[in-house]
Design a protein around this motif. Structure first.
Motif, PDB file in Angstrom:
ATOM      1  N   ARG A   2       0.806  -1.219   0.000  1.00 46.49           N
ATOM      2  CA  ARG A   2       0.000   0.000   0.000  1.00 46.49           C
ATOM      3  C   ARG A   2       0.834   1.262   0.000  1.00 46.49           C
ATOM      4  O   ARG A   2       0.434   2.266  -0.560  1.00 46.49           O
ATOM      5  CB  ARG A   2      -0.932   0.033   1.212  1.00 46.49           C
ATOM      6  CG  ARG A   2      -2.182  -0.761   1.032  1.00 46.49           C
ATOM      7  CD  ARG A   2      -3.127  -0.495   2.156  1.00 46.49           C
ATOM      8  NE  ARG A   2      -2.588  -1.074   3.391  1.00 46.49           N
ATOM      9  CZ  ARG A   2      -3.110  -0.895   4.568  1.00 46.49           C
ATOM     10  NH1 ARG A   2      -4.159  -0.133   4.724  1.00 46.49           N
ATOM     11  NH2 ARG A   2      -2.584  -1.454   5.627  1.00 46.49           N
ATOM     12  N   ARG A   3       1.977   1.236   0.608  1.00 43.39           N
ATOM     13  CA  ARG A   3       2.838   2.415   0.674  1.00 43.39           C
ATOM     14  C   ARG A   3       3.872   2.436  -0.453  1.00 43.39           C
ATOM     15  O   ARG A   3       4.743   3.296  -0.477  1.00 43.39           O
ATOM     16  CB  ARG A   3       3.525   2.482   2.030  1.00 43.39           C
ATOM     17  CG  ARG A   3       2.550   2.757   3.157  1.00 43.39           C
ATOM     18  CD  ARG A   3       3.267   2.807   4.489  1.00 43.39           C
ATOM     19  NE  ARG A   3       2.322   3.001   5.547  1.00 43.39           N
ATOM     20  CZ  ARG A   3       2.220   4.115   6.268  1.00 43.39           C
ATOM     21  NH1 ARG A   3       3.023   5.124   6.031  1.00 43.39           N
ATOM     22  NH2 ARG A   3       1.333   4.209   7.229  1.00 43.39           N
ATOM     23  N   TYR A   5       6.091  -0.115  -1.172  1.00 41.80           N
ATOM     24  CA  TYR A   5       7.283  -0.919  -0.899  1.00 41.80           C
ATOM     25  C   TYR A   5       7.021  -2.364  -1.296  1.00 41.80           C
ATOM     26  O   TYR A   5       5.949  -2.891  -1.073  1.00 41.80           O
ATOM     27  CB  TYR A   5       7.634  -0.901   0.598  1.00 41.80           C
ATOM     28  CG  TYR A   5       7.955   0.472   1.132  1.00 41.80           C
ATOM     29  CD1 TYR A   5       9.203   1.038   0.917  1.00 41.80           C
ATOM     30  CD2 TYR A   5       7.021   1.196   1.861  1.00 41.80           C
ATOM     31  CE1 TYR A   5       9.507   2.302   1.413  1.00 41.80           C
ATOM     32  CE2 TYR A   5       7.311   2.451   2.364  1.00 41.80           C
ATOM     33  CZ  TYR A   5       8.555   3.003   2.131  1.00 41.80           C
ATOM     34  OH  TYR A   5       8.856   4.239   2.630  1.00 41.80           O
ATOM     35  N   VAL A   7       7.883  -6.036  -0.294  1.00 45.10           N
ATOM     36  CA  VAL A   7       8.288  -6.583   0.990  1.00 45.10           C
ATOM     37  C   VAL A   7       8.704  -8.042   0.872  1.00 45.10           C
ATOM     38  O   VAL A   7       8.037  -8.832   0.213  1.00 45.10           O
ATOM     39  CB  VAL A   7       7.126  -6.452   2.009  1.00 45.10           C
ATOM     40  CG1 VAL A   7       7.498  -7.083   3.343  1.00 45.10           C
ATOM     41  CG2 VAL A   7       6.729  -4.995   2.179  1.00 45.10           C
ATOM     42  N   VAL A  29      13.654  -3.666   8.083  1.00 46.46           N
ATOM     43  CA  VAL A  29      13.119  -3.563   9.436  1.00 46.46           C
ATOM     44  C   VAL A  29      13.391  -4.916  10.072  1.00 46.46           C
ATOM     45  O   VAL A  29      12.922  -5.940   9.595  1.00 46.46           O
ATOM     46  CB  VAL A  29      11.603  -3.256   9.425  1.00 46.46           C
ATOM     47  CG1 VAL A  29      11.062  -3.198  10.844  1.00 46.46           C
ATOM     48  CG2 VAL A  29      11.333  -1.956   8.677  1.00 46.46           C
ATOM     49  N   LYS A  81       8.280  -1.597  20.288  1.00 46.74           N
ATOM     50  CA  LYS A  81       6.920  -1.932  19.884  1.00 46.74           C
ATOM     51  C   LYS A  81       5.965  -1.468  20.971  1.00 46.74           C
ATOM     52  O   LYS A  81       6.348  -1.436  22.141  1.00 46.74           O
ATOM     53  CB  LYS A  81       6.779  -3.447  19.701  1.00 46.74           C
ATOM     54  CG  LYS A  81       7.619  -4.006  18.597  1.00 46.74           C
ATOM     55  CD  LYS A  81       7.467  -5.506  18.594  1.00 46.74           C
ATOM     56  CE  LYS A  81       8.414  -6.183  17.651  1.00 46.74           C
ATOM     57  NZ  LYS A  81       8.352  -7.633  17.765  1.00 46.74           N
ATOM     58  N   ASP A  84       3.907   2.103  14.936  1.00 44.97           N
ATOM     59  CA  ASP A  84       2.991   2.047  13.793  1.00 44.97           C
ATOM     60  C   ASP A  84       3.755   2.264  12.490  1.00 44.97           C
ATOM     61  O   ASP A  84       4.942   2.603  12.477  1.00 44.97           O
ATOM     62  CB  ASP A  84       1.827   3.020  13.963  1.00 44.97           C
ATOM     63  CG  ASP A  84       2.238   4.484  13.958  1.00 44.97           C
ATOM     64  OD1 ASP A  84       3.270   4.838  13.353  1.00 44.97           O
ATOM     65  OD2 ASP A  84       1.499   5.299  14.557  1.00 44.97           O
ATOM     66  N   ALA A  85       3.063   2.063  11.387  1.00 45.61           N
ATOM     67  CA  ALA A  85       3.692   2.144  10.060  1.00 45.61           C
ATOM     68  C   ALA A  85       4.295   3.518   9.797  1.00 45.61           C
ATOM     69  O   ALA A  85       5.356   3.629   9.182  1.00 45.61           O
ATOM     70  CB  ALA A  85       2.676   1.783   8.979  1.00 45.61           C
ATOM     71  N   ASP A  86       3.639   4.570  10.276  1.00 44.59           N
ATOM     72  CA  ASP A  86       4.177   5.920  10.073  1.00 44.59           C
ATOM     73  C   ASP A  86       5.506   6.109  10.807  1.00 44.59           C
ATOM     74  O   ASP A  86       6.440   6.696  10.269  1.00 44.59           O
ATOM     75  CB  ASP A  86       3.171   6.980  10.543  1.00 44.59           C
ATOM     76  CG  ASP A  86       1.929   7.039   9.659  1.00 44.59           C
ATOM     77  OD1 ASP A  86       2.044   6.723   8.458  1.00 44.59           O
ATOM     78  OD2 ASP A  86       0.860   7.406  10.184  1.00 44.59           O
ATOM     79  N   GLU A  87       5.594   5.606  12.029  1.00 42.25           N
ATOM     80  CA  GLU A  87       6.834   5.704  12.802  1.00 42.25           C
ATOM     81  C   GLU A  87       7.964   4.925  12.128  1.00 42.25           C
ATOM     82  O   GLU A  87       9.101   5.399  12.041  1.00 42.25           O
ATOM     83  CB  GLU A  87       6.641   5.158  14.221  1.00 42.25           C
ATOM     84  CG  GLU A  87       5.767   6.008  15.107  1.00 42.25           C
ATOM     85  CD  GLU A  87       5.499   5.335  16.431  1.00 42.25           C
ATOM     86  OE1 GLU A  87       5.885   5.915  17.461  1.00 42.25           O
ATOM     87  OE2 GLU A  87       4.910   4.233  16.437  1.00 42.25           O
ATOM     88  N   ILE A  88       7.640   3.731  11.655  1.00 41.95           N
ATOM     89  CA  ILE A  88       8.653   2.896  11.000  1.00 41.95           C
ATOM     90  C   ILE A  88       9.129   3.547   9.709  1.00 41.95           C
ATOM     91  O   ILE A  88      10.326   3.624   9.445  1.00 41.95           O
ATOM     92  CB  ILE A  88       8.115   1.472  10.757  1.00 41.95           C
ATOM     93  CG1 ILE A  88       7.859   0.782  12.109  1.00 41.95           C
ATOM     94  CG2 ILE A  88       9.080   0.660   9.899  1.00 41.95           C
ATOM     95  CD1 ILE A  88       7.091  -0.504  12.010  1.00 41.95           C
ATOM     96  N   GLU A  89       8.189   4.049   8.916  1.00 34.90           N
ATOM     97  CA  GLU A  89       8.562   4.699   7.664  1.00 34.90           C
ATOM     98  C   GLU A  89       9.420   5.932   7.920  1.00 34.90           C
ATOM     99  O   GLU A  89      10.423   6.156   7.240  1.00 34.90           O
ATOM    100  CB  GLU A  89       7.316   5.067   6.857  1.00 34.90           C
ATOM    101  CG  GLU A  89       7.650   5.598   5.480  1.00 34.90           C
ATOM    102  CD  GLU A  89       6.413   5.792   4.628  1.00 34.90           C
ATOM    103  OE1 GLU A  89       6.491   5.487   3.426  1.00 34.90           O
ATOM    104  OE2 GLU A  89       5.379   6.255   5.152  1.00 34.90           O
TER     105      GLU A  89
END
Length: 131
Positions: A2-3, A5, A7, A29, A81, A84-89
């Protein structure tokens, strides 16, 4: 996807090494605890690649010691942990994490120190080395 990438997944350090024979990632990651080894082993392998990816280490229960070790090995960030996805990105893109509001207490620092010593002793015990 969705973003945007593509995977690939690996469930252990051995699977990660096998996967790296086929695909050289731009980003990685890595979970700190993995079956069959440590995510830090994967960070070492990733950073040794000819074109090393941006590496972010995730952990369910982080310590100052493992964070320092991950960064020393070449990870660009270390997140606890749940992330979220925003933090990881953002971490993968090298953006600064939000400032820490809570400074670890003396009890917490002592607990982390004792855990690091225990981990070091376990890693170097004869039984662990297969003697």
């Amino acid at each position: 996807m969705r973003r945007g990438y593509e995977v690939s997944l690996a469930g252990s350090p051995a699977e990660a090494e096998t996967s790296l024979r086929e695909v050289l990632p731009q980003y990685a990651v890595v979970d700190l605890r993995m079956p069959g080894g440590s995510g830090l082993d994967v960070v070492r392998v990733l950073r040794a690649l000819p074109k090393a990816p941006q590496v972010v280490v995730l952990t369910g229960y982080g310590t100052i010691g493992t964070a320092v070790e991950a960064i020393r090995l070449g990870a660009i960030n270390y997140l606890t942990k749940p992330a979220d996805a925003d933090e990881i990105e953002a971490a993968l893109q090298g953006k600064r994490p939000p400032p820490m509001d809570d400074v670890p207490s003396l009890d917490r620092q002592e607990w982390e120190y004792l855990n690091r010593i225990l981990a070091d002793c376990t890693a170097t015990s004869p039984r662990r080395r297969g003697a």
